[in-house]
Enzyme design. Structure first.
Site, mmCIF file in Angstrom:
data_model
loop_
_atom_site.group_PDB
_atom_site.id
_atom_site.type_symbol
_atom_site.label_atom_id
_atom_site.label_comp_id
_atom_site.label_asym_id
_atom_site.label_seq_id
_atom_site.Cartn_x
_atom_site.Cartn_y
_atom_site.Cartn_z
ATOM 1 N N HIS B 224 56.004 -3.642 65.053
ATOM 2 C CA HIS B 224 54.547 -3.640 65.114
ATOM 3 C C HIS B 224 53.980 -4.700 66.052
ATOM 4 O O HIS B 224 53.096 -4.403 66.852
ATOM 5 C CB HIS B 224 53.863 -3.694 63.756
ATOM 6 C CG HIS B 224 52.426 -3.308 63.883
ATOM 7 N ND1 HIS B 224 52.008 -2.015 64.058
ATOM 8 C CD2 HIS B 224 51.317 -4.061 63.997
ATOM 9 C CE1 HIS B 224 50.718 -1.981 64.239
ATOM 10 N NE2 HIS B 224 50.257 -3.213 64.210
ATOM 11 N N TYR B 228 51.212 -5.288 69.784
ATOM 12 C CA TYR B 228 50.282 -6.307 70.270
ATOM 13 C C TYR B 228 50.764 -6.942 71.564
ATOM 14 O O TYR B 228 49.949 -7.391 72.384
ATOM 15 C CB TYR B 228 50.002 -7.352 69.172
ATOM 16 C CG TYR B 228 49.191 -6.710 68.082
ATOM 17 C CD1 TYR B 228 47.833 -6.470 68.279
ATOM 18 C CD2 TYR B 228 49.782 -6.241 66.930
ATOM 19 C CE1 TYR B 228 47.088 -5.813 67.326
ATOM 20 C CE2 TYR B 228 49.043 -5.573 65.975
ATOM 21 C CZ TYR B 228 47.695 -5.362 66.179
ATOM 22 O OH TYR B 228 46.954 -4.691 65.251
ATOM 23 N N HIS B 376 48.291 9.390 67.901
ATOM 24 C CA HIS B 376 47.695 8.051 67.813
ATOM 25 C C HIS B 376 48.210 7.133 68.922
ATOM 26 O O HIS B 376 47.426 6.523 69.650
ATOM 27 C CB HIS B 376 48.002 7.451 66.437
ATOM 28 C CG HIS B 376 47.896 5.964 66.386
ATOM 29 N ND1 HIS B 376 46.683 5.304 66.471
ATOM 30 C CD2 HIS B 376 48.836 4.990 66.279
ATOM 31 C CE1 HIS B 376 46.896 4.001 66.407
ATOM 32 N NE2 HIS B 376 48.194 3.778 66.296
ATOM 33 N N PHE B 377 49.527 7.051 69.083
ATOM 34 C CA PHE B 377 49.985 6.020 70.025
ATOM 35 C C PHE B 377 49.859 6.453 71.488
ATOM 36 O O PHE B 377 50.021 5.625 72.375
ATOM 37 C CB PHE B 377 51.357 5.436 69.653
ATOM 38 C CG PHE B 377 52.559 6.326 69.754
ATOM 39 C CD1 PHE B 377 52.992 6.809 70.971
ATOM 40 C CD2 PHE B 377 53.298 6.618 68.613
ATOM 41 C CE1 PHE B 377 54.126 7.597 71.061
ATOM 42 C CE2 PHE B 377 54.447 7.408 68.693
ATOM 43 C CZ PHE B 377 54.857 7.898 69.923
ATOM 44 N N HIS B 378 49.543 7.736 71.707
ATOM 45 C CA HIS B 378 49.185 8.083 73.090
ATOM 46 C C HIS B 378 47.760 7.639 73.426
ATOM 47 O O HIS B 378 47.401 7.557 74.593
ATOM 48 C CB HIS B 378 49.404 9.576 73.359
ATOM 49 C CG HIS B 378 50.850 9.889 73.666
ATOM 50 N ND1 HIS B 378 51.796 10.054 72.687
ATOM 51 C CD2 HIS B 378 51.519 9.993 74.841
ATOM 52 C CE1 HIS B 378 52.983 10.269 73.247
ATOM 53 N NE2 HIS B 378 52.849 10.236 74.561
ATOM 54 N N ARG B 439 56.456 15.132 63.706
ATOM 55 C CA ARG B 439 56.673 14.593 65.054
ATOM 56 C C ARG B 439 58.126 14.845 65.449
ATOM 57 O O ARG B 439 58.942 15.248 64.640
ATOM 58 C CB ARG B 439 56.360 13.098 65.078
ATOM 59 C CG ARG B 439 57.418 12.258 64.404
ATOM 60 C CD ARG B 439 57.021 10.797 64.276
ATOM 61 N NE ARG B 439 57.149 10.055 65.522
ATOM 62 C CZ ARG B 439 57.163 8.718 65.590
ATOM 63 N NH1 ARG B 439 57.086 7.994 64.485
ATOM 64 N NH2 ARG B 439 57.268 8.100 66.740
ATOM 65 N N ARG B 440 58.433 14.602 66.705
ATOM 66 C CA ARG B 440 59.801 14.628 67.220
ATOM 67 C C ARG B 440 60.461 15.998 67.042
ATOM 68 O O ARG B 440 61.660 16.086 66.809
ATOM 69 C CB ARG B 440 60.640 13.535 66.555
ATOM 70 C CG ARG B 440 60.104 12.164 66.881
ATOM 71 C CD ARG B 440 60.892 11.054 66.268
ATOM 72 N NE ARG B 440 60.675 9.819 67.038
ATOM 73 C CZ ARG B 440 61.166 8.634 66.717
ATOM 74 N NH1 ARG B 440 61.920 8.511 65.666
ATOM 75 N NH2 ARG B 440 60.932 7.589 67.473
#
Lengths: 166, 549, 45
Positions: B224, B228, B376-378, B439-440
């Protein structure tokens, strides 16, 4: 050097207070769901040896399947495996509507996922660990359970189904 | 205006980072659309069989190159620049930094060989007992250790500056960069321990098995804060550079920006269990504590949102913007660097919303490992971070090479195309996740896909195609810029926004390192210590390796 | 050096608050939607 006070603009201070309150509200809502409504995440259940869990006659996963432990209450022992093929054992379960089913899932090989569609059962399946959650099936229908963690070439075909009869 | 002159050798050194980063993005991004096409049922992997054996090998290339290599190299280059330029002094020991850089390069090559040979199709999370070739783990270790060595070189440079400037406030761009590097050095201990004590000896045959649960705990100790490490360099640009570029705006609050960075340092590591909410081997009490800390780390992002937008509003009003929203149109949208970063920031709002949902303890039962997560992470790493880095490169590459940005209009359109493609891609992924899509999985081929997903799956493919066009445009602009015969007339001015409040008047405790470092380590010990001790004490190295790809 | 000139003194970020208000409403709406999906699906114990 004198000590300086921190200058914070009044709009920004109010925004920060508001943000903190908002996060506290979200945390409260989550806590109510967890501790008031019993919507919980998995807890450590049991450690097993992944090398023998599927074959040891004393292991419930050597004979995976559904056990009725009380009227309308079931334990489901499910093995998620990638070898020799990507599949759940058993692949299909049938219970009557209104049943409460506690799932005990483990893997003899790699990591898998276990997500029953349209329910809150969605967790990781790790070799060496047993994942446990309970679902109450009130509505009749077919609920697929699918693998949600990459487990090799056949990850995308790994699924099973629970039939809930009226 | 005279600005500090970064030496030609240092510009070349920083530029080498950016070059490797963009090469990684080029190769990795080729595979992105192929993943998206598989969702829509357009199977290109059949034709790639001689080189790339499967969707999952392609997904590994995409994840490793884009999420790990592109980001890490760009970040180390950008932060090195920020420290040199911010402190107005050369690197103390350039050889040390070069050693670090070359370790990272060798590491990437070492990991690339088994990946391309289909010997490390383990995705960028490399969860055991999927077992990659040992060279993959050696390569990752070299990348991490190389980044540490470069970081040490930057800390040494800072220590010298501090000796000569005892009572000065650390200039913001250098300050933010050093905090980011410190965060990285602390959090990567998790993955270093995972690889060195389990995965590497196991892949070399020195130990028989691994403990998959403990491996995940180590991994997410790093996993995580890694987010950041990606995000904070973009924040540095948004806080301290973008307001200047957008219309000569000032940084609304220098001291709150610094406070936000310290909170990120303290809170971004001790919350890794929020990626393990549905792991069987972690007690719910610890998961719940980590969820509260995750809510805590959302707070400095809310502070950032205010300060950055207020700084931009200041810029827009200086350019004559009137009314509540009139200033937005007055920002310098003609500058591709500004456009990229503003669009990145807009999509980051939605990345933040999705992230908060993921972080909300049991709410994760709805979302865990569904298509919502890559959706989300895209928005975060692949847009807030990547599109911001693209924007930074639109001034940084001309600055470093002395060559004019080729076709700024193309660069500007590139950012808009990315924005549109990502909205289509990401929105459909989020919706699919809420419908239960995992996912995946190449969903176009999955046997359990209901008909109601089909229109969304098509949109995933469409979004991927649009993003592919944007990626090609970016690479074209970068290639044509790096080889541009037209040179800049004078050195590109580095955009640095002044603060509204003189930083020298901000509290001294915002420039003291020790208390924040002790606080960070203490919090890690408190909220990770007991579980680490328990999981290590009960370690069961019972999982042999599997190659099932 | 950084100066706080008169123009800055008078600057009130009202547009910022407006944008953040829109953001917060969106945040609450999306978060609450997902939360209600969770609650609707019932307990797991």
């Amino acid at each position: 050097m004198s000590a300086h006070k921190m200058h914070v603009d009044s709009y920004e201070r109010n925004w920060m207070i508001f943000s903190a309150v908002l996060l506290v509200v979200f945390a409260t809502a989550v806590s109510v769901a967890a501790f008031g409504m019993g919507i919980q995440v998995p807890a450590p259940e049991q450690r097993v040896d992944p090398r023998t869990v599927a074959t040891d006659p004393n292991s419930p996963w050597s004979n995976p399947g559904l056990r009725e432990i009380a009227p309308g209450k079931y334990d489901a022992y499910i093995l998620a495996r990638a070898v020799p093929l990507w599949e759940y054992l058993p692949k299909e379960l049938t219970v009557p509507a209104g049943s409460s089913v506690t799932f005990y899932v483990t893997s003899p090989d790699v990591q898998h996922g276990f997500k029953i569609q349209d329910t809150n059962a969605n967790f990781m399946v790790l070799p060496g660990q047993v994942s446990k959650l309970t679902v109450k099936f009130d509505k009749a229908g077919t609920y697929n359970f699918i693998c949600t963690e990459f487990c090799g070439a056949g990850h995308g075909i790994m699924y099973g189904a629970i039939t809930v009869t009226p | 205006m005279n600005q500090y002159q970064v030496s030609a050798a240092e510009k070349k050194f920083i530029g080498s980072h950016i070059l490797v980063a963009i090469l990684a993005l080029a190769v990795g991004s080729l595979f992105g659309p192929l993943q998206a096409f598989e969702h829509a049922g357009w199977d290109f992997y059949t034709y790639l069989k001689p080189w790339i054996k499967s969707y999952y090998q392609g997904l590994t290339v995409h994840g490793v190159l884009n999420a790990l290599v592109w980001t890490t190299f760009f970040i180390m280059g950008f932060l090195t620049f920020n420290v040199i330029f911010g402190l107005k002094r050369p690197l103390k020991n350039p050889t040390l930094n070069k050693v670090g850089f070359w370790m990272m390069v060798v590491g990437v090559l070492a990991a690339a060989i088994p990946i391309l040979a289909n010997q490390a199709t383990v995705l960028f999370t490399f969860y055991p007992p999927l077992k990659a070739n040992w060279a993959f783990y050696v390569g990752l270790t070299l990348v991490v250790v190389g980044s540490w060595v470069e970081g040490w070189g930057l800390f040494m440079t800072y220590a010298d500056w501090r000796k000569e400037n005892k009572s000065e406030r650390t200039p913001f761009v250098a300050f933010g960069s050093l905090v980011t590097i410190l965060l990285w050095q602390i959090c990567t201990l998790g993955v270093a321990v995972e690889i060195l004590t389990m995965l590497l000896p196991w892949s070399l045959g020195l130990i028989e098995g691994v403990d998959p649960q403990l491996a995940r705990t180590y991994f997410w100790f790093t996993g995580h804060p890694l987010v950041y490490f990606w995000l904070l360099p973009a924040y540095i640009s948004w806080y301290a550079m973008l307001p200047k570029q957008a219309g000569n705006g000032k940084m609304f609050s220098d001291s709150l920006a610094r406070l936000a960075f310290w909170i990120f340092l303290v809170l971004s590591t001790p919350l890794g269990f929020h990626h393990q909410y549905v792991d069987p081997g972690v007690p719910p009490a610890w998961k719940f504590i980590h969820s509260l800390l995750t809510f805590g780390v959302f707070f400095p992002s809310m502070m950032t949102a205010f300060t950055v937008i207020a700084s931009l509003e200041h810029a827009g009003r200086k350019q004559g913007g009137k009314g509540i929203f009139g200033w937005i149109g007055k920002l310098k949208w003609s500058d591709p660097s500004v456009t990229s970063q503003l669009l990145a920031g807009i999509l980051f709002f939605f990345g933040g919303i999705g992230g908060l949902a993921n972080a909300s303890y049991n709410v994760n039962l709805v979302l865990h490992n569904t298509a919502f997560i890559p959706g989300h992470f895209h928005l975060t790493v692949a847009t807030a971070v990547t599109l911001s880095f693209i924007g930074i490169s639109y001034w940084l590459v001309p600055y470093l090479t002395g060559r004019k940005l080729w076709q700024p209009a193309w660069a500007r359109i590139q950012a808009w195309v990315w924005f549109v493609g990502m909205i289509i891609f990401s929105n459909s992924m989020h919706v699919l996740g809420l419908l239960g899509a995992p996912r995946r999985v190449p969903l176009g081929l999955a046997p359990y896909v209901p008909a109601e997903w089909n229109s969304r799956l098509f949109q995933v493919g469409l979004g991927g195609a649009i993003l592919f066009v944007s990626g090609i445009m970016y690479l074209a602009v970068m290639y044509k810029t790096a080889t541009n015969k037209e040179r800049v007339e004078s050195e590109v001015i580095v955009p640095i926004a002044e603060a509204m409040q003189d930083p020298a008047k901000s509290p001294v405790w915002l420039d003291r390192w020790a208390p924040w470092i002790y606080g960070t380590l203490a919090l890690i010990v408190i909220v990770y210590g007991p579980q680490l001790v328990e999981q290590i004490a009960n370690i069961a190295l019972t999982s042999p390796g599997f190659r099932v790809w | 050096m950084a100066n706080k000139d008169k123009e800055d003194e008078e600057f009130r970020p009202t547009g910022t608050l407006a944008i953040l208000a829109i953001f917060v409403v969106t945040l609450i709406a999306i978060w609450a939607t997902i939360y209600m999906i969770l609650v609707g699906r019932g307990g797991t114990l």
